[in-house]
Design an enzyme around this catalytic site. Sequence first.
Site, PDB file in Angstrom:
ATOM      1  N   HIS A   1       0.826  -1.315   0.009  1.00 49.49           N
ATOM      2  CA  HIS A   1       0.063  -0.117   0.096  1.00 49.49           C
ATOM      3  C   HIS A   1       1.025   1.214   0.040  1.00 49.49           C
ATOM      4  O   HIS A   1       1.312   1.684   0.806  1.00 49.49           O
ATOM      5  CB  HIS A   1      -0.866  -0.143   1.315  1.00 49.49           C
ATOM      6  CG  HIS A   1      -1.890  -1.177   1.066  1.00 49.49           C
ATOM      7  ND1 HIS A   1      -3.213  -1.097   0.263  1.00 49.49           N
ATOM      8  CD2 HIS A   1      -1.645  -2.784   1.406  1.00 49.49           C
ATOM      9  CE1 HIS A   1      -3.615  -2.422   0.499  1.00 49.49           C
ATOM     10  NE2 HIS A   1      -2.807  -3.148   0.833  1.00 49.49           N
TER      11      HIS A   1
ATOM     12  N   ARG B   1      -8.220  -5.024   3.066  1.00 51.37           N
ATOM     13  CA  ARG B   1      -7.423  -5.906   4.150  1.00 51.37           C
ATOM     14  C   ARG B   1      -8.534  -6.573   4.966  1.00 51.37           C
ATOM     15  O   ARG B   1      -8.118  -7.316   5.873  1.00 51.37           O
ATOM     16  CB  ARG B   1      -6.316  -5.281   4.571  1.00 51.37           C
ATOM     17  CG  ARG B   1      -5.209  -5.003   3.693  1.00 51.37           C
ATOM     18  CD  ARG B   1      -4.736  -6.216   2.800  1.00 51.37           C
ATOM     19  NE  ARG B   1      -3.716  -5.860   1.986  1.00 51.37           N
ATOM     20  CZ  ARG B   1      -2.849  -6.591   1.021  1.00 51.37           C
ATOM     21  NH1 ARG B   1      -3.298  -7.922   1.038  1.00 51.37           N
ATOM     22  NH2 ARG B   1      -2.027  -6.182   0.348  1.00 51.37           N
TER      23      ARG B   1
END
Length: 291
Positions: free
Chosen positions: A85, A203
């Site tokens: 990320h 996530r």
Amino acid sequence: MNIELPKYEEVLDHGFVGLLEVMGSDDSIDQAARVSYGKGTRKVSELKGLINYLMRHHHTTPFEMVEIKFHCKMPIFVARQWVRHRTANINEYSARYSVLNNEYYIPDQDHLCMQSTTNNQGRNDIPFDDIAYAEYKANIKSISDNAYKIYEYLLNDPEDPKSNSERDGIARELARMVLPLNFYTQWYWKIDLHNLFHFLKLRMDSHAQYEIRVYADKMYELIKPHVPVACEAFEKYQLNGMNISGDEVGILKEIIDEYLEISGATLEEMADYLSHNLSKRELREFCDKFK
Ligand SMILES: Cc1cc2nc3c(=O)[nH]c(=O)nc-3n(C[C@H](O)[C@H](O)[C@H](O)COP(=O)(O)OP(=O)(O)OC[C@H]3O[C@@H](n4cnc5c(N)ncnc54)[C@H](O)[C@@H]3O)c2cc1C
């Protein structure tokens, strides 16, 4: 809202997530969207309406006005997924500069499972029995402890009272290469709310690996009290919403058309009847999507 920070939550066997700082609030999102609209001059329902609208229509930059800083400790294999990320700022513990602790992850019995036969990327949800679990656990422990012993041997610091040799050790940046991926690392991780929601959507999802999902879940719990209205909108439009393909839209349209023909009602009438918690504006937008 004044919430005492930092606030830490334990995750996995040796990990944690700590919320260190939050810059901004739901008001900052509202204010950015209105470009300096006076604080406190509008009702909560207006704040909610605006934030819902922004989230629904992907007007994302106002959410970037909130900045959040975490301190997290996780196994290296979790960090490898997390670091993908790219929109966060990271400062990681340096194993070139400092010695890593003998801390490694062993899944608990509920989460040590076999390879899934239907999902190449994951495990099935049937845990091993006590005997098999004890054997796997002992093996993971043994290889991790041995790796750490070799790490210490390579580092060999003659100043260390535990050292039994006069020879110089090798550099920390090299010695660490013998440690497995289940060893823990830690970092400071700073991100804005828009990109945090993107991270959380991916996530917290059931397709994400359990070991990163538990971190995402805790992070969400920690930030929720600071930006409750934005989180409600995130749940409504992103977390519990879904993307569907053009073909899937086609199927839904046909089902709806058939149903309307049988019932004799219009789409607006049916939508109004089933409205759930949709506002008038959302109902209109819903009908427009299926016309
Ligand atoms: C369930 C799951 C399975 C995965 N499996 C694999 C795998 O098998 N192998 C693998 O390699 N990865 C895998 N990933 C990682 C995945 O491919 C992404 O790298 C990761 O989820 C980060 O997503 P992102 O790029 O959208 O996020 P971020 O890096 O946070 O970026 C956020 C958004 O910013 C934009 N952005 C950021 N940087 C750039 C850039 N340089 N150029 C253009 N746009 C940019 C994009 O719109 C992006 O969506 C998996 C992820 C998940 C959730």
